[in-house]
Design a protein around this motif. Structure first.
Motif, PDB file in Angstrom:
ATOM      1  N   PHE A 166      35.084  50.932  31.062  1.00 44.42           N
ATOM      2  CA  PHE A 166      34.493  50.086  30.421  1.00 44.42           C
ATOM      3  C   PHE A 166      33.597  49.034  31.317  1.00 44.42           C
ATOM      4  CE2 PHE A 166      37.789  50.928  26.893  1.00 44.42           C
ATOM      5  CZ  PHE A 166      36.914  51.298  26.011  1.00 44.42           C
ATOM      6  N   ALA A 167      33.597  49.566  32.669  1.00 44.16           N
ATOM      7  CA  ALA A 167      32.801  48.733  33.467  1.00 44.16           C
ATOM      8  C   ALA A 167      31.371  48.720  32.980  1.00 44.16           C
ATOM      9  CB  ALA A 167      32.818  49.209  34.858  1.00 44.16           C
ATOM     10  N   GLY A 168      30.515  47.857  33.580  1.00 46.39           N
ATOM     11  CA  GLY A 168      29.071  47.684  33.154  1.00 46.39           C
ATOM     12  C   GLY A 168      28.725  47.135  32.025  1.00 46.39           C
ATOM     13  N   GLU A 169      29.378  45.992  31.771  1.00 42.54           N
ATOM     14  CA  GLU A 169      29.101  45.015  30.554  1.00 42.54           C
ATOM     15  C   GLU A 169      28.410  43.757  30.941  1.00 42.54           C
ATOM     16  OE1 GLU A 169      29.535  45.343  27.366  1.00 42.54           O
ATOM     17  OE2 GLU A 169      30.738  47.037  27.062  1.00 42.54           O
ATOM     18  N   LEU A 170      27.252  43.966  31.562  1.00 49.32           N
ATOM     19  CA  LEU A 170      26.573  42.861  32.348  1.00 49.32           C
ATOM     20  C   LEU A 170      25.984  41.816  31.182  1.00 49.32           C
ATOM     21  CD1 LEU A 170      24.846  44.482  35.143  1.00 49.32           C
ATOM     22  CD2 LEU A 170      26.946  43.427  35.032  1.00 49.32           C
ATOM     23  N   GLY A 171      25.839  42.432  29.968  1.00 50.13           N
ATOM     24  CA  GLY A 171      25.539  41.455  28.793  1.00 50.13           C
ATOM     25  C   GLY A 171      26.379  40.507  28.455  1.00 50.13           C
ATOM     26  N   HIS A 172      27.733  40.617  29.031  1.00 50.63           N
ATOM     27  CA  HIS A 172      28.671  39.681  28.917  1.00 50.63           C
ATOM     28  C   HIS A 172      29.223  38.864  30.210  1.00 50.63           C
ATOM     29  CE1 HIS A 172      29.216  40.470  24.648  1.00 50.63           C
ATOM     30  NE2 HIS A 172      29.014  41.681  24.855  1.00 50.63           N
TER      31      HIS A 172
END
Lengths: 325, 325
Positions: A166-172
């Motif tokens: 689930f890495a790559g949640e830069l919107g959060h």
């Protein structure tokens, strides 16, 4: 997964959205040879969804020469977990909310080809790397500006999935720690709460309320304003609408400055509806980045708009995941 | 770089600090077989520094059986660029400020073995992966809490260097965007301005000024307070000193929550002087992380203190870079 023998000529790409599921059969140069689509909703059991998909797919698979010509299938889906091949607790999917759906396995069993699945933003990143503006790059970040803000991160030529997929949640990541806007995730100040299409609409309503300037946006009922109305008004030269893009881009540039300190990417690549605003959004992003980034990184990263824009982008991105198996 | 034949038994590690340069000859299990040291300063030309180093090294190389037993050399240095093997514009190095020093090449020519160089925090990350608490981990982040705040990021089993060799500057991500403290980098609100040893001392002076509580720290002239005095006072149960750790840890936890959204690491590993405070700093980090992180990541990452603590940690970390060649 090791595949034996020479590569077959095609992969299937599935762009699985909350409303529509769009399928494409794609060759290694990124040419879409055939497409079909079904509604994503209307199936309470995922097995019925897969059956309807395979029924639709069979027609276009025959068109390109039968299942023997298909190397693999790639799926880009909300809440997709690459490691598990699952869709996990996707709130907008009738057959996928509150549960873990082994969608890659179900399609693989139904079609007899290997299937890989990842989230939409990672699919976009792989699509850029194989077919788009990131060809030849080993370190870049794709930021998707749609209903939400997503991201696909590539480091040393590999998508970053982290320990759980689930890495790559830069919107959060948090862009405003004090009095930050409430985000859909339940926390405050996330980048997504400002720089998604809904964030842009919210900025519009806030500015219209706190300011007295004339604006084309005042012709609408504030509740009816979406990012589309802002885009139209900005296109007509409306100063307030342009300021909304200025604010949005400025926050994205600040955020990218932090992402550079993490990964020092060769490029930031923007994807999705908001990028249609072109320089109106890209110029403030670049200006804000240069202003905020650590001096050693200044002037190094490129700021690009997706090379996959257009209706077929998401299908191409999804299909690219299939080549990675 | 490809090395021919079987691995030789030892690597040389060099922990290159602003004051001292400490060398160790290390075996594959992380046992330091011999050490020596020289002053880093006192050489206006880097060639004289390398010559003094090699003179000192020759003695301990003979001790372990001669240069034939040495596989490679690893250097951990401020402003080290792994891709280039250079030290770039290191402000604290007499022979290295305002210039680019090809230190790996100079040592390789002088010793006749391959030499790799990276910055101190990346060396610590490789050290943890080879000898420390990160053995077997593919995704983790080392955060060094010293004079500054540094970081070494490992993703998919590889150190993240980015497009220019300078990735992993997490000390210069922004943790306070409004009225943030001035950082040594010239910007405001960096994590380093709060959570380095100097940041902790600054927090102490700020709290002593704005608050009226009694504290052991009031026995010192405010300008003389360093993180050491805070640590001693906290060890004696001083409430204000504990609150300083609480504040510092809380900011680190907030920052790690953003880093998780980027990389979803299996562990955050803390290294350096401040970790000596133990639970006083680690408990608030964990508490703040759980409070701030996106729900899907909650409870997944471990929070660990370096397994390489002690005087030899930096040499071990540097030597580990040698095994990676």
């Amino acid at each position: 997964m090791v595949t034996e023998g020479p590569k077959k000529p095609y992969v299937i790409g599935l762009d699985l959205g909350g409303t529509n599921s769009v399928f494409g059969i794609v060759d290694s140069r990124g040419e879409i040879k055939a497409t079909t689509a079904i509604k994503t909703q209307g199936y309470s059991d995922v097995k019925d969804y897969v059956k309807a998909s395979v029924d639709a797919l069979e027609v276009i698979i025959e068109e390109v020469g039968g299942i023997e010509t298909i190397q693999a299938m790639g799926i880009g889906a909300p809440n997709g977990n690459y490691y598990q091949g699952t869709i996990e607790f996707a709130p907008n999917l009738e057959w996928g909310h509150n549960t873990v759906v082994p969608l890659a396995k179900l399609f693989s069993e139904a079609l007899g080809v290997p299937v890989a699945l990842t989230n939409d933003a990672n699919a976009a990143a792989i699509g850029e790397m194989i077919y788009g503006v990131a060809r030849g790059m080993k370190n870049f970040i794709v930021i998707t500006l749609g209903t939400g803000v997503g991201s696909g991160i590539v480091i040393n030529g590999q998508v970053v999935y982290g320990c759980d997929g689930f890495a790559g949640e830069l919107g959060h990541t948090i862009i405003r720690r004090e009095n930050g806007r409430l985000c859909g995730c339940g926390r405050h100040g996330c980048l997504e709460a400002y720089c998604s299409a809904t964030g842009v609409a919210r900025t519009a309503r806030e500015l219209l309320q706190t300011r007295k300037d004339r604006s084309l946006l005042r012709e609408y009922n504030p509740e009816d304003i979406t990012s589309l109305e802002v885009s139209i008004a900005a296109g007509k030269g409306d100063a307030l609408a342009k300021e909304i893009y200025e604010f949005t881009g400025s926050l994205l540039g600040e955020a990218c400055a932090d992402f550079a300190a993490f990964a020092s990417p060769e490029a930031f690549i923007f994807f999705g509806g908001l990028t249609k605003a072109g320089d109106l959004i890209m110029d403030p992003i670049k200006r804000s980045y240069d202003e905020h980034v650590l001096p050693i990184f200044r002037g190094k990263a490129k700021f690009l708009v997706s090379g996959l824009n257009g209706a077929s982008a998401a299908v191409l991105g999804a299909s690219a995941v299939g080549w990675e198996i």
